[in-house]
Design an enzyme around this catalytic site. Structure first.
Site, short mmCIF file in Angstrom:
data_model
loop_
_atom_site.label_atom_id
_atom_site.label_comp_id
_atom_site.label_asym_id
_atom_site.label_seq_id
_atom_site.Cartn_x
_atom_site.Cartn_y
_atom_site.Cartn_z
N LYS A 1 0.85 -1.20 0.00
CA LYS A 1 0.00 0.00 0.00
C LYS A 1 0.89 1.25 0.00
O LYS A 1 0.66 2.19 -0.78
CB LYS A 1 -0.92 -0.03 1.24
CG LYS A 1 -1.69 1.24 1.50
CD LYS A 1 -2.84 1.46 0.53
CE LYS A 1 -3.81 2.54 0.94
NZ LYS A 1 -3.43 3.90 0.60
N GLN B 1 -11.43 0.20 15.66
CA GLN B 1 -12.30 -0.55 16.57
C GLN B 1 -13.07 -1.63 15.81
O GLN B 1 -13.73 -1.35 14.80
CB GLN B 1 -13.29 0.42 17.21
CG GLN B 1 -13.75 -0.04 18.58
CD GLN B 1 -14.28 1.13 19.40
OE1 GLN B 1 -14.09 2.29 19.05
NE2 GLN B 1 -14.93 0.83 20.50
N ARG C 1 -13.66 0.36 23.91
CA ARG C 1 -12.70 1.43 23.68
C ARG C 1 -11.38 1.12 24.39
O ARG C 1 -10.31 1.38 23.86
CB ARG C 1 -13.32 2.73 24.22
CG ARG C 1 -12.75 3.93 23.58
CD ARG C 1 -13.68 5.11 23.73
NE ARG C 1 -12.87 6.29 23.63
CZ ARG C 1 -12.39 6.95 24.66
NH1 ARG C 1 -12.68 6.57 25.87
NH2 ARG C 1 -11.65 8.02 24.47
N THR D 1 -3.64 9.10 15.39
CA THR D 1 -4.36 7.84 15.66
C THR D 1 -5.20 7.97 16.93
O THR D 1 -4.75 8.55 17.91
CB THR D 1 -3.35 6.69 15.81
OG1 THR D 1 -2.46 6.71 14.70
CG2 THR D 1 -4.06 5.34 15.90
N PRO E 1 -7.38 6.46 20.29
CA PRO E 1 -7.75 7.72 20.94
C PRO E 1 -6.54 8.63 21.05
O PRO E 1 -5.56 8.31 21.72
CB PRO E 1 -8.24 7.27 22.33
CG PRO E 1 -7.64 5.92 22.54
CD PRO E 1 -7.32 5.32 21.21
N ASP F 1 -12.09 19.22 15.49
CA ASP F 1 -13.35 19.61 16.14
C ASP F 1 -13.50 21.14 16.10
O ASP F 1 -14.58 21.68 15.86
CB ASP F 1 -13.36 19.13 17.60
CG ASP F 1 -12.80 17.72 17.70
OD1 ASP F 1 -13.56 16.78 17.86
OD2 ASP F 1 -11.55 17.57 17.59
N ARG G 1 -14.45 22.10 12.62
CA ARG G 1 -15.88 21.83 12.39
C ARG G 1 -16.74 22.91 13.05
O ARG G 1 -17.73 23.36 12.47
CB ARG G 1 -16.25 20.46 12.98
CG ARG G 1 -15.69 19.30 12.18
CD ARG G 1 -15.82 17.98 12.91
NE ARG G 1 -15.43 16.86 12.05
CZ ARG G 1 -15.03 15.68 12.49
NH1 ARG G 1 -14.95 15.44 13.79
NH2 ARG G 1 -14.70 14.73 11.65
N HIS H 1 -13.51 32.89 15.43
CA HIS H 1 -12.50 32.47 16.40
C HIS H 1 -13.21 31.82 17.57
O HIS H 1 -13.87 32.49 18.36
CB HIS H 1 -11.64 33.64 16.84
CG HIS H 1 -10.93 34.25 15.69
ND1 HIS H 1 -9.81 33.67 15.12
CD2 HIS H 1 -11.22 35.33 14.93
CE1 HIS H 1 -9.43 34.38 14.07
NE2 HIS H 1 -10.27 35.39 13.94
N HIS I 1 -10.40 14.66 22.50
CA HIS I 1 -10.97 14.51 21.16
C HIS I 1 -11.94 13.33 21.25
O HIS I 1 -11.55 12.18 21.10
CB HIS I 1 -9.86 14.24 20.14
CG HIS I 1 -10.38 13.85 18.79
ND1 HIS I 1 -11.21 14.64 18.06
CD2 HIS I 1 -10.21 12.71 18.05
CE1 HIS I 1 -11.52 14.03 16.92
NE2 HIS I 1 -10.93 12.85 16.90
P1 NAD Z 1 -6.82 2.81 8.14
O1 NAD Z 1 -7.16 1.48 8.71
O2 NAD Z 1 -7.27 3.18 6.77
O3 NAD Z 1 -5.23 3.00 8.18
C1 NAD Z 1 -4.42 2.53 9.20
C2 NAD Z 1 -3.10 2.16 8.57
O4 NAD Z 1 -2.21 1.80 9.64
C3 NAD Z 1 -3.18 0.94 7.64
O5 NAD Z 1 -2.64 1.27 6.37
C4 NAD Z 1 -2.37 -0.12 8.35
O6 NAD Z 1 -1.69 -1.01 7.46
C5 NAD Z 1 -1.40 0.73 9.17
N1 NAD Z 1 -0.81 0.03 10.31
C6 NAD Z 1 -1.43 -0.74 11.23
N2 NAD Z 1 -0.53 -1.21 12.11
C7 NAD Z 1 0.67 -0.71 11.76
C8 NAD Z 1 1.98 -0.82 12.28
N3 NAD Z 1 2.24 -1.57 13.36
N4 NAD Z 1 2.97 -0.19 11.66
C9 NAD Z 1 2.74 0.56 10.54
N5 NAD Z 1 1.52 0.70 10.01
C10 NAD Z 1 0.49 0.07 10.60
O7 NAD Z 1 -7.34 3.88 9.19
P2 NAD Z 1 -7.59 5.45 8.92
O8 NAD Z 1 -9.00 5.66 8.54
O9 NAD Z 1 -6.49 5.98 8.09
O10 NAD Z 1 -7.45 6.01 10.41
C11 NAD Z 1 -6.18 6.03 11.05
C12 NAD Z 1 -6.32 6.53 12.47
O11 NAD Z 1 -6.68 7.92 12.44
C13 NAD Z 1 -7.45 5.84 13.27
O12 NAD Z 1 -6.99 5.62 14.57
C14 NAD Z 1 -8.56 6.86 13.27
O13 NAD Z 1 -9.40 6.72 14.37
C15 NAD Z 1 -7.73 8.12 13.35
N6 NAD Z 1 -8.44 9.36 13.01
C16 NAD Z 1 -8.17 10.43 13.80
C17 NAD Z 1 -8.81 11.63 13.60
C18 NAD Z 1 -8.48 12.77 14.51
O14 NAD Z 1 -9.15 13.81 14.50
N7 NAD Z 1 -7.45 12.64 15.34
C19 NAD Z 1 -9.74 11.77 12.56
C20 NAD Z 1 -9.98 10.66 11.74
C21 NAD Z 1 -9.32 9.44 11.98
#
Ligand code: NAD
Length: 316
Positions: A41, A84, A90, A121, A123, A150, A153, A170, A177
């Site tokens: 990927k 999840q 959680r 990532t 939480p 947030d 938004r 502002h 989060h």
């Molecule tokens: P996704 O499943 O599409 O992508 C996760 C990626 O991590 C995958 O490509 C996977 O192969 C890789 N991965 C898993 N374990 C790994 C490891 N040990 N080493 C290297 N790579 C590894 O998920 P996503 O939709 O891209 O979401 C990613 C994270 O972002 C989630 O935790 C999601 O909740 C978070 N997120 C955060 C916010 C925020 O505001 N902070 C907003 C949206 C999503």
């Protein structure tokens, strides 16, 4: 050798690849290395992004790499992790991702990395704490995306409601989060004029409208996930904004997950608050003068995070 900016991205899933695409389109960094457990990927993304270079605003060297490439990185952005699964709590997810993060951070630090971590990532507040703990880096150099999305938004919805450009709004969402985050209404303004003044002047204004705006902010991720399975463009642009503030030494105020060491009366916690971000990371936490209700909600948010973290970090 000329020093150029390098960003290393760990995790090229929905969020990571959207971030890489936005970073390239805005011409923020000279080098971008993509790393993922799913090597095919990451390699495919590097190939695909490289084919857009003739149309990009500036030159970016993009490749699929390994943790050794983090040694020269200015910023490492982590969007990797498990999501999840049905039936999983959680806390299960926190435990699983904390373990994954230990492995990732140890490999990054073994490369000799000495820059700034950006974590997205979930939480996110807890995993940013994990990165700080596992990396041993100063707290200023470990930043979580916190409530940056947030807050975006919130500004978007307020701008729509009052029919004003969102960039002139502002207003901050602070706290976890997640479900316990809160709006700081006491310091929300549009062009230096309090939201309460704007409300008075709006013909069809109803007090519950503002409450509904916050509820829509808080639950936005659920609404999007219901429709398309994940959210990624907004957070990707938020992470690019943060990367730019760091690489270009901007001293920009952004709501991010910061380590609190007495600010807001809290200690030993990563949580979303406004902060000044520049080339050294978090230059300073901005302490808003919260009213009593906001203080109580913020404290509740801290306590909820601490209760979730305690059983996990007692093992490390
Ligand atoms: P996704 O499943 O599409 O992508 C996760 C990626 O991590 C995958 O490509 C996977 O192969 C890789 N991965 C898993 N374990 C790994 C490891 N040990 N080493 C290297 N790579 C590894 O998920 P996503 O939709 O891209 O979401 C990613 C994270 O972002 C989630 O935790 C999601 O909740 C978070 N997120 C955060 C916010 C925020 O505001 N902070 C907003 C949206 C999503």
């Amino acid at each position: 050798m000329v020093k150029v900016n390098r960003v290393a991205l760990i995790g090229t899933g929905f969020v990571g690849s959207s971030y890489a695409f936005a970073l390239l389109n805005q011409g923020i960094t000279e080098e971008l290395v993509l790393i993922d457990l799913n090597e095919a990927k990451a390699e495919g993304d590097a190939m695909d992004l490289n084919h857009g270079l003739p149309f990009s605003p500036s030159r970016t060297k993009i490749w699929y790499g390994s943790y050794a490439d983090c040694s020269q990185a200015d910023v490492v952005v982590i969007t990797a992790g498990a999501s999840q699964k049905p039936g999983e709590t959680r806390l299960d997810l926190v435990e699983k991702n904390t373990k994954i993060f230990k492995g990732i951070v140890e490999q990054i630090m073994a490369s000799g990395f000495d820059g700034i971590f950006l974590v997205a990532t979930n939480p996110v507040d807890i995993l940013t704490y994990a990165v700080w703990k596992f990396s041993g880096l100063p707290k200023e150099r470990v930043i979580g995306s916190g409530t940056i999305l947030d807050t975006a938004r919130f500004r978007f919805l307020l701008g729509e409601y009052f029919d004003v450009d969102t960039r002139n709004v502002h207003a901050y969402i602070i706290g976890e989060h997640g479900d316990t985050e809160l709006p700081v209404w006491s310091h929300a303004d549009i062009a230096g004029t309090k939201i309460s003044e704007w409300s008075k002047n709006k013909r069809d204004y109803k007090p519950e409208d503002l409450d509904n705006i916050f509820v829509n902010v808080r639950d936005a991720a659920y609404h999007i996930i219901e429709r398309k399975g994940a959210t990624y463009y907004g957070i990707a642009m938020g992470l690019v904004r943060l990367t730019k503030a760091i690489l270009q030494d901007e001293n920009s105020v952004l709501t991010v997950s910061c380590y609190l060491d007495g600010e807001y009366g809290q200690k030993d916690i990563y949580i979303g608050v406004p902060a000044v971000v520049n080339h050294s990371g978090i230059r300073q936490v901005v302490e808003l003068d919260l009213n009593d209700e906001e203080k109580q909600k913020f404290e509740n948010s801290v306590n909820v995070l601490k209760r979730t973290m305690e059983p996990v970090f007692s093992k490390y």
